[in-house]
Design a protein around this motif. Structure first.
Motif, PDB file in Angstrom:
ATOM      1  N   MET A   1       0.822  -1.195   0.000  1.00 17.66           N
ATOM      2  CA  MET A   1       0.000   0.000   0.000  1.00 17.66           C
ATOM      3  C   MET A   1       0.865   1.257   0.000  1.00 17.66           C
ATOM      4  O   MET A   1       0.531   2.244  -0.634  1.00 17.66           O
ATOM      5  CB  MET A   1      -0.919  -0.044   1.224  1.00 17.66           C
ATOM      6  CG  MET A   1      -1.909   1.053   1.250  1.00 17.66           C
ATOM      7  SD  MET A   1      -3.011   0.841  -0.150  1.00 17.66           S
ATOM      8  CE  MET A   1      -4.152   2.094   0.160  1.00 17.66           C
ATOM      9  N   SER A   5       1.021   4.238  -2.866  1.00 17.47           N
ATOM     10  CA  SER A   5       0.830   5.648  -2.524  1.00 17.47           C
ATOM     11  C   SER A   5       1.974   6.509  -3.067  1.00 17.47           C
ATOM     12  O   SER A   5       1.748   7.603  -3.600  1.00 17.47           O
ATOM     13  CB  SER A   5       0.738   5.835  -1.011  1.00 17.47           C
ATOM     14  OG  SER A   5      -0.345   5.135  -0.491  1.00 17.47           O
ATOM     15  N   SER A   9       1.632   9.357  -6.024  1.00 18.27           N
ATOM     16  CA  SER A   9       2.139  10.723  -5.840  1.00 18.27           C
ATOM     17  C   SER A   9       3.111  11.088  -6.958  1.00 18.27           C
ATOM     18  O   SER A   9       3.083  12.208  -7.479  1.00 18.27           O
ATOM     19  CB  SER A   9       2.842  10.855  -4.491  1.00 18.27           C
ATOM     20  OG  SER A   9       1.949  10.605  -3.438  1.00 18.27           O
TER      21      SER A   9
END
Length: 128
Positions: A1, A5, A9
């Motif tokens: 996870m 992320s 980004s």
């Protein structure tokens, strides 16, 4: 996870950076609340803002998939390289000016010096 992320980004930074760098008219950026009406402001915004965002996205992707740590010199050299790329693109859209050319030469000089320093340090043998 966590990896997803970071990659999300990086994708966002890359898309925003490319949008600003390659958009011909920076007087209306849509969702980005900045107004660049004169060529000098547009040139600085295109090179510093967009170049930095693209460099940060590249470094995030490299960080995600690499197990080797990056040296500070290489990180700064990558950032300077993408800022210089943004300045070259700004020469295409906003035209040449003496200040931009001097800054471009300084950015390229710093990038080369940092990469040479990194290579020199990498070739040294630690004695501790």
């Amino acid at each position: 996870m966590l990896k997803i992320s970071i990659l999300f980004s990086a994708l966002c930074l890359f898309v925003i950076g490319c949008y600003v760098m390659f958009k011909p008219d920076l007087s209306d950026l849509g969702f980005i609340p900045v107004l660049a009406t004169n060529p000098e402001t547009a040139s600085e915004f295109r090179s510093l803002f967009a170049g930095s965002f693209i460099a940060y996205s590249y470094l995030l992707v490299r960080f995600t998939f690499s197990y080797n740590s990056l040296s500070i010199a290489v990180v700064i050299a990558y950032i300077m390289g993408f800022i210089a790329l943004g300045r070259l693109v700004s020469f295409f859209y906003e035209g040449f000016n003496v200040f931009g050319l001097c800054v471009l030469l300084g950015e390229i000089f710093l990038m080369i010096v940092l990469l040479m320093a990194h290579r020199k340090r990498k070739n040294e043998i630690p004695y501790f």
